[in-house]
Design a protein around this motif. Structure first.
Motif, PDB file in Angstrom:
ATOM      1  N   ALA A  65     -17.587  -2.417 -15.579  1.00 37.10           N
ATOM      2  CA  ALA A  65     -18.684  -3.194 -14.988  1.00 37.10           C
ATOM      3  C   ALA A  65     -18.187  -4.018 -13.796  1.00 37.10           C
ATOM      4  O   ALA A  65     -18.833  -4.039 -12.739  1.00 37.10           O
ATOM      5  CB  ALA A  65     -19.303  -4.106 -16.045  1.00 37.10           C
ATOM      6  N   LEU A  66     -17.033  -4.655 -13.933  1.00 36.52           N
ATOM      7  CA  LEU A  66     -16.506  -5.472 -12.832  1.00 36.52           C
ATOM      8  C   LEU A  66     -16.146  -4.592 -11.622  1.00 36.52           C
ATOM      9  O   LEU A  66     -16.443  -4.938 -10.485  1.00 36.52           O
ATOM     10  CB  LEU A  66     -15.282  -6.276 -13.293  1.00 36.52           C
ATOM     11  N   ALA A  67     -15.537  -3.438 -11.910  1.00 33.80           N
ATOM     12  CA  ALA A  67     -15.150  -2.537 -10.823  1.00 33.80           C
ATOM     13  C   ALA A  67     -16.384  -2.057 -10.054  1.00 33.80           C
ATOM     14  O   ALA A  67     -16.373  -1.942  -8.831  1.00 33.80           O
ATOM     15  CB  ALA A  67     -14.364  -1.357 -11.371  1.00 33.80           C
ATOM     16  N   THR A  68     -17.450  -1.790 -10.793  1.00 36.32           N
ATOM     17  CA  THR A  68     -18.686  -1.326 -10.162  1.00 36.32           C
ATOM     18  C   THR A  68     -19.251  -2.428  -9.272  1.00 36.32           C
ATOM     19  O   THR A  68     -19.638  -2.184  -8.132  1.00 36.32           O
ATOM     20  CB  THR A  68     -19.699  -0.917 -11.237  1.00 36.32           C
ATOM     21  N   GLN A  69     -19.226  -3.645  -9.796  1.00 38.27           N
ATOM     22  CA  GLN A  69     -19.731  -4.784  -9.030  1.00 38.27           C
ATOM     23  C   GLN A  69     -18.903  -4.996  -7.757  1.00 38.27           C
ATOM     24  O   GLN A  69     -19.444  -5.342  -6.702  1.00 38.27           O
ATOM     25  CB  GLN A  69     -19.653  -6.023  -9.933  1.00 38.27           C
ATOM     26  N   GLU A  70     -17.608  -4.760  -7.842  1.00 40.15           N
ATOM     27  CA  GLU A  70     -16.734  -4.996  -6.688  1.00 40.15           C
ATOM     28  C   GLU A  70     -16.578  -3.745  -5.822  1.00 40.15           C
ATOM     29  O   GLU A  70     -15.830  -3.758  -4.841  1.00 40.15           O
ATOM     30  CB  GLU A  70     -15.359  -5.491  -7.150  1.00 40.15           C
ATOM     31  N   GLY A  71     -17.240  -2.652  -6.208  1.00 43.75           N
ATOM     32  CA  GLY A  71     -17.193  -1.439  -5.388  1.00 43.75           C
ATOM     33  C   GLY A  71     -15.866  -0.707  -5.429  1.00 43.75           C
ATOM     34  O   GLY A  71     -15.484  -0.043  -4.466  1.00 43.75           O
ATOM     35  N   ILE A  72     -15.148  -0.813  -6.549  1.00 42.70           N
ATOM     36  CA  ILE A  72     -13.860  -0.124  -6.665  1.00 42.70           C
ATOM     37  C   ILE A  72     -14.003   1.068  -7.616  1.00 42.70           C
ATOM     38  O   ILE A  72     -14.342   0.895  -8.781  1.00 42.70           O
ATOM     39  CB  ILE A  72     -12.770  -1.086  -7.204  1.00 42.70           C
ATOM     40  N   PRO A  73     -13.777   2.302  -7.115  1.00 45.71           N
ATOM     41  CA  PRO A  73     -13.919   3.461  -7.996  1.00 45.71           C
ATOM     42  C   PRO A  73     -12.809   3.518  -9.055  1.00 45.71           C
ATOM     43  O   PRO A  73     -11.642   3.266  -8.751  1.00 45.71           O
ATOM     44  CB  PRO A  73     -13.823   4.669  -7.049  1.00 45.71           C
ATOM     45  N   LEU A  74     -13.189   3.821 -10.293  1.00 40.90           N
ATOM     46  CA  LEU A  74     -12.249   4.001 -11.395  1.00 40.90           C
ATOM     47  C   LEU A  74     -12.233   5.473 -11.775  1.00 40.90           C
ATOM     48  O   LEU A  74     -13.275   6.082 -11.957  1.00 40.90           O
ATOM     49  CB  LEU A  74     -12.676   3.172 -12.622  1.00 40.90           C
ATOM     50  N   ILE A  75     -11.025   6.026 -11.879  1.00 36.70           N
ATOM     51  CA  ILE A  75     -10.888   7.451 -12.168  1.00 36.70           C
ATOM     52  C   ILE A  75      -9.953   7.607 -13.358  1.00 36.70           C
ATOM     53  O   ILE A  75      -8.916   6.945 -13.420  1.00 36.70           O
ATOM     54  CB  ILE A  75     -10.294   8.183 -10.939  1.00 36.70           C
ATOM     55  N   THR A  76     -10.308   8.464 -14.306  1.00 36.94           N
ATOM     56  CA  THR A  76      -9.373   8.749 -15.386  1.00 36.94           C
ATOM     57  C   THR A  76      -8.873  10.173 -15.213  1.00 36.94           C
ATOM     58  O   THR A  76      -9.647  11.082 -14.891  1.00 36.94           O
ATOM     59  CB  THR A  76      -9.996   8.504 -16.779  1.00 36.94           C
ATOM     60  N   SER A  77      -7.552  10.339 -15.363  1.00 35.29           N
ATOM     61  CA  SER A  77      -6.953  11.657 -15.181  1.00 35.29           C
ATOM     62  C   SER A  77      -6.163  12.030 -16.438  1.00 35.29           C
ATOM     63  O   SER A  77      -5.531  11.172 -17.049  1.00 35.29           O
ATOM     64  CB  SER A  77      -6.019  11.649 -13.971  1.00 35.29           C
ATOM     65  N   PRO A  78      -6.202  13.301 -16.827  1.00 36.18           N
ATOM     66  CA  PRO A  78      -5.471  13.698 -18.041  1.00 36.18           C
ATOM     67  C   PRO A  78      -3.953  13.629 -17.870  1.00 36.18           C
ATOM     68  O   PRO A  78      -3.229  13.608 -18.868  1.00 36.18           O
ATOM     69  CB  PRO A  78      -5.932  15.138 -18.274  1.00 36.18           C
ATOM     70  N   PHE A  79      -3.460  13.601 -16.632  1.00 40.41           N
ATOM     71  CA  PHE A  79      -2.017  13.682 -16.418  1.00 40.41           C
ATOM     72  C   PHE A  79      -1.321  12.333 -16.580  1.00 40.41           C
ATOM     73  O   PHE A  79      -1.941  11.291 -16.473  1.00 40.41           O
ATOM     74  CB  PHE A  79      -1.723  14.247 -15.032  1.00 40.41           C
ATOM     75  N   GLY A  80      -0.011  12.391 -16.804  1.00 36.08           N
ATOM     76  CA  GLY A  80       0.795  11.178 -16.908  1.00 36.08           C
ATOM     77  C   GLY A  80       1.172  10.646 -15.538  1.00 36.08           C
ATOM     78  O   GLY A  80       0.953  11.303 -14.515  1.00 36.08           O
ATOM     79  N   MET A  81       1.747   9.458 -15.532  1.00 34.07           N
ATOM     80  CA  MET A  81       2.114   8.782 -14.282  1.00 34.07           C
ATOM     81  C   MET A  81       3.021   9.643 -13.396  1.00 34.07           C
ATOM     82  O   MET A  81       2.806   9.771 -12.193  1.00 34.07           O
ATOM     83  CB  MET A  81       2.822   7.470 -14.633  1.00 34.07           C
ATOM     84  N   PHE A  82       4.038  10.266 -14.005  1.00 35.36           N
ATOM     85  CA  PHE A  82       5.017  11.039 -13.240  1.00 35.36           C
ATOM     86  C   PHE A  82       4.351  12.220 -12.541  1.00 35.36           C
ATOM     87  O   PHE A  82       4.513  12.458 -11.341  1.00 35.36           O
ATOM     88  CB  PHE A  82       6.135  11.512 -14.180  1.00 35.36           C
ATOM     89  N   GLU A  83       3.580  12.957 -13.317  1.00 30.04           N
ATOM     90  CA  GLU A  83       2.864  14.123 -12.781  1.00 30.04           C
ATOM     91  C   GLU A  83       1.911  13.703 -11.655  1.00 30.04           C
ATOM     92  O   GLU A  83       1.828  14.348 -10.613  1.00 30.04           O
ATOM     93  CB  GLU A  83       2.082  14.801 -13.920  1.00 30.04           C
ATOM     94  N   LEU A  84       1.216  12.604 -11.868  1.00 34.00           N
ATOM     95  CA  LEU A  84       0.228  12.146 -10.875  1.00 34.00           C
ATOM     96  C   LEU A  84       0.899  11.743  -9.560  1.00 34.00           C
ATOM     97  O   LEU A  84       0.422  12.104  -8.482  1.00 34.00           O
ATOM     98  CB  LEU A  84      -0.578  10.979 -11.434  1.00 34.00           C
ATOM     99  N   CYS A  85       2.000  11.010  -9.671  1.00 32.89           N
ATOM    100  CA  CYS A  85       2.726  10.620  -8.455  1.00 32.89           C
ATOM    101  C   CYS A  85       3.150  11.883  -7.704  1.00 32.89           C
ATOM    102  O   CYS A  85       2.993  11.978  -6.484  1.00 32.89           O
ATOM    103  CB  CYS A  85       3.957   9.789  -8.796  1.00 32.89           C
TER     104      CYS A  85
END
Lengths: 335, 119
Positions: free
Chosen positions: B82-102
């Motif tokens: 809710a806060l992210a939506t109010q502040e206009g910041i997109p939230l994304i969830t990804s199945p991958f781990g931090m290392f893979e994502l980087c």
């Protein structure tokens, strides 16, 4: 949004950050707005059997350059002014619309975003597109003019409020004459209120932007005060107070609390040193970097603390000439 | 790369689709320590994190982070969204781990926006 870029180019001035922000907002709007929100829904239509000279009259009286042709409530074609010209050249105004209408219909859906219509316009070289609903029924017509008007209206709705606020705030120091004008913001911060942690900082950052601070200055202050706000929430017994004093040439931020106080101030300033609980660390704070971070963001930081009495943290940022808030001319000689 | 393109690279799901995904990203950072983010990140970054609380959004707002990716399929609670939506910041969830994502994002041309501590 080719046309808008051209518009700026033709005015012969450099596109500023503000312009760029507006252009991208226009692009956003073309995704946000639905075709149904900008189309003309009160559509004049004609039937395939209507003689061309009746259509001529309809176009003339309504000052429009084309109409959809409906047969049994279904869209059967489009008749444009070009078709009418062809007909007049041959002197066949007595013939029915069916003979001259264009049957190759390119339509758009009412529930699609406006950008869909923009794409279709650039692909198809049409002046107008009929708009149909889920059932394929004609519900409106859209022209490039409708899109421009729709987006401008939305922009105006959108911007009016924030712009008005910014306008009013950004002239604050100019409008008020004194030997030394300052604006003071105060926030009461509750201890352990993790859910609202950062709210005051968020308000402060927004206030600075509205007053006309550069994004970099607002960010610098935001980061410093956010770390300080989290410290009040995490470490104090009864919470504390944030006080921000904004002056044309400097920003003075201060947090005060009534305990427990810091045993060893020097140690508290050591990177990585922390007394935070596991709960706090699990939230991503308490790594002993807060005060170090603050120091990097401000020109002067002073930490005074008496165990059992409380802590006072002072943070000062001196604004560079180009960052200063605009003042009235005659106050510029003031200290 | 803009946020929309990032969503494809990380094979993610946008948790607040009402927010615009057109923001241009200049680089990225990966951290679970919010003070690290506040200390090191330059503006217009994407933040990869395993933390889901509301402070992640506040931190993003202060540091001018333009999008947040939650690693390993994590989903933040409703008040964070809710806060992210109010502040206009997109939230994304990804199945991958931090290392893979980087790795994926670096390969796709997104570089680090993290400063060393000494700076």
């Amino acid at each position: 949004m080719e046309s808008l870029h051209e518009l700026h180019g033709r005015r012969g001035r450099i596109i500023t950050d503000q312009d760029a922000r507006e252009i991208s907002r226009v692009e956003e709007l073309s995704y946000d707005l639905k075709i149904s929100e900008v189309m003309t829904s009160n559509v004049k239509t004609v039937s395939p059997e209507m003689p061309m000279n009746t259509v001529l009259e309809i176009l003339r009286v309504n000052r429009i350059s084309g109409v959809p042709v409906l047969e049994n409530d279904q869209l059967a074609g489009i008749l444009s002014i070009e078709d009418l010209v062809r007909c007049m050249e041959k002197n066949e105004l007595h013939l029915p619309v069916r003979q001259y209408m264009s049957q190759k219909i390119v339509s758009v859906n009412a529930y699609d975003p406006v950008v869909k219509a923009i794409e279709t316009f650039s692909k198809e070289r049409k002046g107008r597109l009929p708009v149909i609903d889920e059932a394929g029924k004609l519900v409106g017509i859209i022209t490039k003019g409708d899109i421009t008007r729709g987006i401008l209206n939305a922009l105006q709705r959108d911007y009016h409020e924030e712009e008005l606020r910014r306008y009013r705030a950004s002239h604050l120091f100019e409008d008020i004459t004194s030997d030394r004008t300052s604006l003071i913001l105060r926030y009461n911060i509750k201890a352990r209120d993790y859910l609202n942690g950062g709210q005051a900082s968020s308000h402060i950052k927004r206030a600075l932007l509205r007053l006309g601070a550069t994004p970099q200055l607002a960010r610098q202050c935001g980061i410093a005060i956010y770390e300080a706000e989290m410290n009040l929430i995490i470490h104090t017994t009864n919470g504390g107070i944030i006080r921000v004093q904004i002056e044309p040439h400097r920003i003075l931020m201060q947090t005060t609390d009534d305990g427990p106080g810091i045993e060893d101030v020097q140690k508290a300033l050591t990177p990585g040193w922390s007394t935070a609980s596991q709960e706090v660390r699990d939230m991503g704070f308490g790594a002993g970097m807060g005060l170090v971070n603050i120091q990097r963001c401000v020109d002067r930081m002073e930490l005074e603390s008496t165990p059992g009495k409380g802590t006072k943290l002072v943070m000062e940022i001196i604004l560079r000439p180009e960052e200063r808030f605009k003042e009235t001319d005659d106050s510029e000689s003031a200290p | 790369m803009n946020v929309q393109q990032l969503v494809e690279v990380v094979e993610g799901t946008v948790l607040n689709p009402q927010v615009s995904l057109k923001h241009e990203l200049k680089g990225g950072c990966g951290a679970d320590l919010m003070s690290d983010v506040l200390a090191s990140v330059k503006p217009d970054a994407v933040l990869l994190t395993g933390l889901c609380n509301i402070q992640v959004v506040r931190t993003a707002q202060m540091a001018d982070v333009r999008a947040i990716v939650f690693v390993r399929g994590k989903k933040p609670p409703a008040d964070t969204i809710a806060l992210a939506t109010q502040e206009g910041i997109p939230l994304i969830t990804s199945p991958f781990g931090m290392f893979e994502l980087c790795g994926r994002l670096y390969q796709a041309g997104l570089h680090s926006l993290e400063d060393p501590v000494s700076n």
